[in-house]
Design an enzyme around this catalytic site. Structure first.
Site, short mmCIF file in Angstrom:
data_model
loop_
_atom_site.label_atom_id
_atom_site.label_comp_id
_atom_site.label_asym_id
_atom_site.label_seq_id
_atom_site.Cartn_x
_atom_site.Cartn_y
_atom_site.Cartn_z
N LYS A 80 0.87 -1.18 0.00
CA LYS A 80 0.00 0.00 0.00
C LYS A 80 0.90 1.23 0.00
CE LYS A 80 -4.52 0.79 0.60
NZ LYS A 80 -5.67 0.01 0.15
N GLY A 185 -25.49 2.02 2.76
CA GLY A 185 -24.62 2.71 1.80
C GLY A 185 -24.84 2.22 0.39
N VAL A 186 -25.51 3.05 -0.43
CA VAL A 186 -25.74 2.67 -1.83
C VAL A 186 -24.89 3.57 -2.74
CG1 VAL A 186 -27.87 1.32 -1.88
CG2 VAL A 186 -28.03 3.78 -1.53
N GLY A 187 -23.58 3.45 -2.58
CA GLY A 187 -22.63 4.18 -3.41
C GLY A 187 -22.20 3.32 -4.58
N VAL A 189 -20.36 0.64 -4.91
CA VAL A 189 -20.50 -0.81 -4.75
C VAL A 189 -21.92 -1.17 -4.30
CG1 VAL A 189 -19.66 -2.85 -3.54
CG2 VAL A 189 -18.04 -1.09 -4.22
N TYR A 191 -24.80 0.28 -4.54
CA TYR A 191 -25.89 0.41 -5.51
C TYR A 191 -25.87 -0.75 -6.51
CZ TYR A 191 -29.70 2.37 -8.06
OH TYR A 191 -30.95 2.53 -8.62
P1 NAD Z 1 -18.71 5.04 -2.07
O1 NAD Z 1 -18.15 6.21 -1.36
O2 NAD Z 1 -19.03 5.13 -3.52
O3 NAD Z 1 -20.05 4.55 -1.34
C1 NAD Z 1 -20.23 4.56 0.04
C2 NAD Z 1 -21.63 5.08 0.28
O4 NAD Z 1 -21.89 5.03 1.69
C3 NAD Z 1 -21.80 6.55 -0.15
O5 NAD Z 1 -22.95 6.66 -0.97
C4 NAD Z 1 -21.95 7.28 1.17
O6 NAD Z 1 -22.81 8.40 1.07
C5 NAD Z 1 -22.56 6.21 2.06
N1 NAD Z 1 -22.37 6.43 3.50
C6 NAD Z 1 -21.33 7.01 4.13
N2 NAD Z 1 -21.55 7.04 5.46
C7 NAD Z 1 -22.76 6.45 5.66
C8 NAD Z 1 -23.52 6.17 6.81
N3 NAD Z 1 -23.14 6.54 8.03
N4 NAD Z 1 -24.72 5.54 6.65
C9 NAD Z 1 -25.14 5.20 5.41
N5 NAD Z 1 -24.45 5.43 4.28
C10 NAD Z 1 -23.27 6.07 4.41
O7 NAD Z 1 -17.68 3.85 -1.78
P2 NAD Z 1 -17.64 2.44 -2.50
O8 NAD Z 1 -16.59 2.46 -3.53
O9 NAD Z 1 -19.03 2.01 -2.83
O10 NAD Z 1 -17.09 1.53 -1.31
C11 NAD Z 1 -17.94 1.11 -0.25
C12 NAD Z 1 -17.12 0.30 0.74
O11 NAD Z 1 -16.56 -0.84 0.09
C13 NAD Z 1 -15.94 1.05 1.34
O12 NAD Z 1 -15.76 0.62 2.68
C14 NAD Z 1 -14.77 0.59 0.51
O13 NAD Z 1 -13.56 0.67 1.22
C15 NAD Z 1 -15.15 -0.84 0.26
N6 NAD Z 1 -14.51 -1.38 -0.96
C16 NAD Z 1 -14.75 -0.82 -2.17
C17 NAD Z 1 -14.14 -1.33 -3.30
C18 NAD Z 1 -14.41 -0.76 -4.66
O14 NAD Z 1 -14.07 -1.43 -5.66
N7 NAD Z 1 -15.01 0.39 -4.78
C19 NAD Z 1 -13.27 -2.44 -3.19
C20 NAD Z 1 -13.05 -3.00 -1.92
C21 NAD Z 1 -13.69 -2.46 -0.81
#
Ligand code: NAD
Length: 350
Positions: A80, A185-187, A189, A191
């Site tokens: 990292k 959390g529907v971001g 991943v 969503y």
């Molecule tokens: P993202 O930021 O796109 O989505 C996270 C969502 O969670 C956002 O919509 C945010 O508004 C929401 N959120 C934040 N705090 C909140 C709360 N207290 N209650 C409800 N919702 C809340 O991130 P992502 O890329 O979707 O990643 C989500 C998780 O998965 C993270 O922990 C990330 O480390 C992990 N992850 C992601 C990937 C990837 O490929 N993107 C890979 C491995 C792990």
């Protein structure tokens, strides 16, 4: 600042500290273990309160990557990097270029990918100065659609596979029709996970701090919106944390009614003992770093010739690894997180 006696130091193979006066770049690269191959892991840019905090993060996260890649059966080690600074204020093209030059100097033992505070275009700048960058080329994504390097679709698909495996194991259900799932959390991943679950017939409950994300899930996927406070304690079959870390803790675990926890967010357990606490409550915890490995699998294939059908097939092996973890956990009456760590160590230690 101690290194070898640092609480997070775990016989890391290499730590490199970089400083570039001209651009203000201060960065650390940590290579935890390369027994299985070169170390691949994100390059995070964060406004750390202290150098000590940055060191702690890079030591902890690089170790996590060794375990994740080993359990994903990738010929990769764990590493990292962290750039110390506020990405909104201090990130400049010159600073990213300096980081690219530093990556080049580290040799071929660490490959950087996107992480919090860095984006695909940022990695593309670094890529002008080094080949030790991944997740930067346009390709066909896991779903057969064009993709700019964003690993989220692969992460979401892997999480969906993992969730299905856990449901089958714990609830003896193959068919997801009518399965109730609460997604925190529907971001990026969360969503996409919701889309997979909706297509499979599941009933969804969602929350997010961004209301428009919630409303989109309600409108497009027929989800029910719930408050942030109630999401983890809903009377549903599965909870899927996809937002934050440390959500499985002393306060939340006693309130969980679901029989399965299967989500994508990193470091869901507030501490290792919460793994046992979940087991004692009869809740099956699908270890987060096994479920969310789709992204690293996707990035890995960029370096070995990207064929999206191969990526998809590899992501689907998450099911086998999880089944092995669940079975061992029951045979030995031990928590799943502990078993996952043990299995990873079997795979990367010589
Ligand atoms: P993202 O930021 O796109 O989505 C996270 C969502 O969670 C956002 O919509 C945010 O508004 C929401 N959120 C934040 N705090 C909140 C709360 N207290 N209650 C409800 N919702 C809340 O991130 P992502 O890329 O979707 O990643 C989500 C998780 O998965 C993270 O922990 C990330 O480390 C992990 N992850 C992601 C990937 C990837 O490929 N993107 C890979 C491995 C792990």
């Amino acid at each position: 600042m101690s290194v070898f006696s640092h609480p997070e130091f775990d016989n890391h193979e290499q730590l490199s500290f970089f400083c570039d006066e001209e651009t203000g770049l201060k960065a650390i690269i940590a290579i935890h273990n390369t027994n299985r191959g070169p170390a691949l892991g994100g390059c995070r840019m964060w406004n750390y309160a202290s150098d000590e905090e940055a060191l702690r993060d890079v030591l902890r996260l690089s170790k996590g990557m060794t375990y994740k890649s080993a359990l994903a059966n990738l010929d990769l080690g764990g590493g990292k990097s962290v750039i110390i600074g506020d990405p909104r204020k201090h990130k400049t093209e010159d600073l990213l270029a300096a980081m690219g030059r530093f990556l080049e100097r580290t040799g071929n033992q660490y490959i950087a990918a996107e992480d919090s505070g860095t984006s695909v275009p940022d990695l593309q700048v670094m890529n002008r100065f080094t080949h030790n960058v991944a997740g930067v080329t346009e390709r066909t994504g896991i779903d057969g659609l064009p993709c700019n390097g964003d690993p989220s679709p692969a992460t979401a698909y892997g999480t969906f596979i993992g969730l299905k495996t856990a449901v089958r194991y714990k609830l003896d259900r193959k068919d997801l029709t009518g399965l109730t799932v609460a997604i925190q959390g529907v971001g990026n991943v969360g969503y996409r996970l919701a889309e997979h679950l909706h297509a499979a017939g599941a009933e969804l409950f969602v929350t997010d701090i961004h209301e428009e994300q919630v409303q989109r899930a309600v409108a497009e996927l027929g989800a029910t919106a719930v408050s942030q406070n109630e999401i983890l304690s809903l009377d549903v079959d599965v909870i899927a944390p996809c937002a934050l870390g440390a959500v499985l803790n002393d306060d939340s675990i006693p309130l969980i009614k679901a029989k399965v926890v299967a989500g994508a967010s990193n470091n869901q357990l507030a501490s290792q003992r919460h793994d046992l606490m979940l087991r004692e409550r009869g809740i099956l915890y699908a270890p987060d770093y096994v479920l969310n490995a789709g992204g690293i699998i996707d990035v890995f294939y960029e370096r070995v010739g990207h064929e999206h059908t191969k990526v998809r097939a590899h992501v689907e092996t998450i099911a086998d690894t999880l089944t092995e973890i669940f079975t061992r956990a029951d045979t030995q009456d031990r928590p799943t997180g502990e078993i996952a760590n043990e299995l990873a160590e079997e795979r990367f230690m010589k």
